[in-house]
Design a protein around this motif. Structure first.
Motif, PDB file in Angstrom:
ATOM      1  N   GLY A  55       0.787  -1.227   0.000  1.00  0.00           N
ATOM      2  CA  GLY A  55       0.000   0.000   0.000  1.00  0.00           C
ATOM      3  C   GLY A  55       0.817   1.274   0.000  1.00  0.00           C
ATOM      4  O   GLY A  55       0.297   2.354   0.256  1.00  0.00           O
ATOM      5  N   ARG A  56       2.101   1.169  -0.295  1.00  0.00           N
ATOM      6  CA  ARG A  56       3.008   2.316  -0.257  1.00  0.00           C
ATOM      7  C   ARG A  56       2.530   3.468  -1.149  1.00  0.00           C
ATOM      8  O   ARG A  56       2.782   4.631  -0.850  1.00  0.00           O
ATOM      9  CB  ARG A  56       4.403   1.862  -0.695  1.00  0.00           C
ATOM     10  CG  ARG A  56       5.460   2.923  -0.625  1.00  0.00           C
ATOM     11  CD  ARG A  56       6.834   2.381  -0.983  1.00  0.00           C
ATOM     12  NE  ARG A  56       7.104   1.165  -0.228  1.00  0.00           N
ATOM     13  CZ  ARG A  56       7.827   0.150  -0.680  1.00  0.00           C
ATOM     14  NH1 ARG A  56       8.366   0.193  -1.864  1.00  0.00           N
ATOM     15  NH2 ARG A  56       8.026  -0.911   0.069  1.00  0.00           N
ATOM     16  N   TYR A  57       1.865   3.157  -2.258  1.00  0.00           N
ATOM     17  CA  TYR A  57       1.455   4.201  -3.209  1.00  0.00           C
ATOM     18  C   TYR A  57      -0.054   4.454  -3.181  1.00  0.00           C
ATOM     19  O   TYR A  57      -0.580   5.104  -4.072  1.00  0.00           O
ATOM     20  CB  TYR A  57       1.904   3.822  -4.623  1.00  0.00           C
ATOM     21  CG  TYR A  57       3.404   3.667  -4.698  1.00  0.00           C
ATOM     22  CD1 TYR A  57       4.222   4.790  -4.705  1.00  0.00           C
ATOM     23  CD2 TYR A  57       3.998   2.410  -4.696  1.00  0.00           C
ATOM     24  CE1 TYR A  57       5.594   4.661  -4.737  1.00  0.00           C
ATOM     25  CE2 TYR A  57       5.370   2.274  -4.731  1.00  0.00           C
ATOM     26  CZ  TYR A  57       6.162   3.400  -4.749  1.00  0.00           C
ATOM     27  OH  TYR A  57       7.529   3.273  -4.775  1.00  0.00           O
ATOM     28  N   ARG A  58      -0.716   3.968  -2.150  1.00  0.00           N
ATOM     29  CA  ARG A  58      -2.167   4.119  -2.034  1.00  0.00           C
ATOM     30  C   ARG A  58      -2.565   5.588  -2.122  1.00  0.00           C
ATOM     31  O   ARG A  58      -1.980   6.440  -1.474  1.00  0.00           O
ATOM     32  CB  ARG A  58      -2.657   3.524  -0.723  1.00  0.00           C
ATOM     33  CG  ARG A  58      -4.186   3.526  -0.621  1.00  0.00           C
ATOM     34  CD  ARG A  58      -4.699   2.720   0.545  1.00  0.00           C
ATOM     35  NE  ARG A  58      -4.447   1.295   0.300  1.00  0.00           N
ATOM     36  CZ  ARG A  58      -3.726   0.522   1.113  1.00  0.00           C
ATOM     37  NH1 ARG A  58      -3.197   1.002   2.206  1.00  0.00           N
ATOM     38  NH2 ARG A  58      -3.548  -0.743   0.830  1.00  0.00           N
ATOM     39  N   GLY A  59      -3.508   5.859  -2.990  1.00  0.00           N
ATOM     40  CA  GLY A  59      -3.992   7.217  -3.171  1.00  0.00           C
ATOM     41  C   GLY A  59      -3.221   8.003  -4.224  1.00  0.00           C
ATOM     42  O   GLY A  59      -3.666   9.057  -4.659  1.00  0.00           O
ATOM     43  N   ARG A  60      -2.074   7.499  -4.633  1.00  0.00           N
ATOM     44  CA  ARG A  60      -1.270   8.194  -5.649  1.00  0.00           C
ATOM     45  C   ARG A  60      -1.123   7.376  -6.918  1.00  0.00           C
ATOM     46  O   ARG A  60      -0.422   7.780  -7.842  1.00  0.00           O
ATOM     47  CB  ARG A  60       0.115   8.509  -5.094  1.00  0.00           C
ATOM     48  CG  ARG A  60       0.081   9.445  -3.897  1.00  0.00           C
ATOM     49  CD  ARG A  60       1.441   9.676  -3.353  1.00  0.00           C
ATOM     50  NE  ARG A  60       2.045   8.385  -3.028  1.00  0.00           N
ATOM     51  CZ  ARG A  60       3.039   8.209  -2.192  1.00  0.00           C
ATOM     52  NH1 ARG A  60       3.571   9.233  -1.600  1.00  0.00           N
ATOM     53  NH2 ARG A  60       3.526   7.011  -1.949  1.00  0.00           N
ATOM     54  N   GLU A  61      -1.776   6.206  -6.977  1.00  0.00           N
ATOM     55  CA  GLU A  61      -1.604   5.307  -8.114  1.00  0.00           C
ATOM     56  C   GLU A  61      -1.980   5.971  -9.432  1.00  0.00           C
ATOM     57  O   GLU A  61      -1.272   5.829 -10.429  1.00  0.00           O
ATOM     58  CB  GLU A  61      -2.435   4.027  -7.974  1.00  0.00           C
ATOM     59  CG  GLU A  61      -2.212   3.262  -6.720  1.00  0.00           C
ATOM     60  CD  GLU A  61      -3.291   3.519  -5.684  1.00  0.00           C
ATOM     61  OE1 GLU A  61      -3.803   4.658  -5.590  1.00  0.00           O
ATOM     62  OE2 GLU A  61      -3.625   2.577  -4.942  1.00  0.00           O
ATOM     63  N   HIS A  62      -3.107   6.686  -9.429  1.00  0.00           N
ATOM     64  CA  HIS A  62      -3.571   7.320 -10.667  1.00  0.00           C
ATOM     65  C   HIS A  62      -2.579   8.359 -11.184  1.00  0.00           C
ATOM     66  O   HIS A  62      -2.290   8.416 -12.373  1.00  0.00           O
ATOM     67  CB  HIS A  62      -4.949   7.970 -10.476  1.00  0.00           C
ATOM     68  CG  HIS A  62      -6.066   7.000 -10.403  1.00  0.00           C
ATOM     69  ND1 HIS A  62      -6.479   6.263 -11.476  1.00  0.00           N
ATOM     70  CD2 HIS A  62      -6.855   6.633  -9.365  1.00  0.00           C
ATOM     71  CE1 HIS A  62      -7.487   5.490 -11.122  1.00  0.00           C
ATOM     72  NE2 HIS A  62      -7.729   5.689  -9.839  1.00  0.00           N
ATOM     73  N   VAL A  63      -2.072   9.164 -10.275  1.00  0.00           N
ATOM     74  CA  VAL A  63      -1.139  10.222 -10.681  1.00  0.00           C
ATOM     75  C   VAL A  63       0.165   9.626 -11.192  1.00  0.00           C
ATOM     76  O   VAL A  63       0.661  10.003 -12.259  1.00  0.00           O
ATOM     77  CB  VAL A  63      -0.880  11.204  -9.510  1.00  0.00           C
ATOM     78  CG1 VAL A  63       0.226  12.184  -9.859  1.00  0.00           C
ATOM     79  CG2 VAL A  63      -2.162  11.937  -9.145  1.00  0.00           C
ATOM     80  N   LEU A  64       0.734   8.683 -10.453  1.00  0.00           N
ATOM     81  CA  LEU A  64       1.998   8.069 -10.871  1.00  0.00           C
ATOM     82  C   LEU A  64       1.832   7.275 -12.169  1.00  0.00           C
ATOM     83  O   LEU A  64       2.698   7.339 -13.051  1.00  0.00           O
ATOM     84  CB  LEU A  64       2.544   7.181  -9.759  1.00  0.00           C
ATOM     85  CG  LEU A  64       2.988   7.924  -8.499  1.00  0.00           C
ATOM     86  CD1 LEU A  64       3.305   6.944  -7.373  1.00  0.00           C
ATOM     87  CD2 LEU A  64       4.162   8.832  -8.796  1.00  0.00           C
ATOM     88  N   ALA A  65       0.734   6.547 -12.294  1.00  0.00           N
ATOM     89  CA  ALA A  65       0.479   5.798 -13.529  1.00  0.00           C
ATOM     90  C   ALA A  65       0.276   6.766 -14.693  1.00  0.00           C
ATOM     91  O   ALA A  65       0.753   6.526 -15.811  1.00  0.00           O
ATOM     92  CB  ALA A  65      -0.736   4.890 -13.361  1.00  0.00           C
TER      93      ALA A  65
END
Length: 185
Positions: free
Chosen positions: A106-116
């Motif tokens: 869950g390290r990138y939870r909430g930021r997945e859309h932006v990073l992807a």
């Protein structure tokens, strides 16, 4: 949170803006041999007959282009850009899926859309992609990349789905390591 369709619209828009000037580039170099002088491109045959040939799917796509517009380059460039943008959407989905792997905890939870979205945007507009989009016969590489990324996406999704062997094993080993275990069962 971002609406689901927003990253896709941004990627498609960026691709259209960056590659809009490629639609008038004439046939170059290998385009003459692979498209204009290739008798396999002059008629469309049943799709499955192309699967037994070297570069069958690109040849089939060139045959469709030739049937729809003859030697008008605009349609060839449109299909090249379409394949590239489809790959960009798959890169987005693959990156999003990867960032949600159980092993990442869950390290990138909430930021997945932006990073992807940023990853796929770089893929979409990077200068290294110029030849694959603007040089017509390089569609071969774009199609190969599309299926490669799609295979990775399907694998990642299958392995993280309930019952995926690799996904469960990685999650268990990651959990063991974080909690002082040795990662062995």
């Amino acid at each position: 949170t971002l609406p689901v369709f927003l990253p896709a619209l941004l990627l498609l828009g960026a691709g259209l803006v960056v590659y809009a000037n490629s639609f008038s580039i004439p046939f170059l170099f290998d385009d003459h041999f692979e498209i204009l002088r290739n008798p396999d491109v002059k008629k469309v045959e049943p799709f499955f007959s192309y699967l037994t040939r070297a570069r069958g799917i690109p040849t089939w796509s060139f045959a469709l282009n030739y049937q729809w517009g003859g030697q008008e380059v605009w349609g060839y460039h449109l299909l090249n850009l379409t394949v590239h943008l489809a790959s960009a959407l798959v890169v987005y989905a693959l990156t999003f899926t990867t960032l949600r792997l159980p092993s990442l905890g869950g390290r990138y939870r909430g930021r997945e859309h932006v990073l992807a979205g940023l990853t796929a945007l770089i893929f979409t507009v990077h200068p290294l992609q110029t030849m694959a989009v603007s040089y017509i016969v390089q569609r071969t590489e774009s199609i190969a990349a599309f299926f490669y990324f799609l295979s990775l996406l399907f694998f990642a999704r299958a392995e993280t789905a309930q019952g995926g062997v690799v996904g469960e094993q990685q999650h268990a080993e990651s959990h063991d390591l974080r909690h002082g275990g040795h990662g062995h069962r």
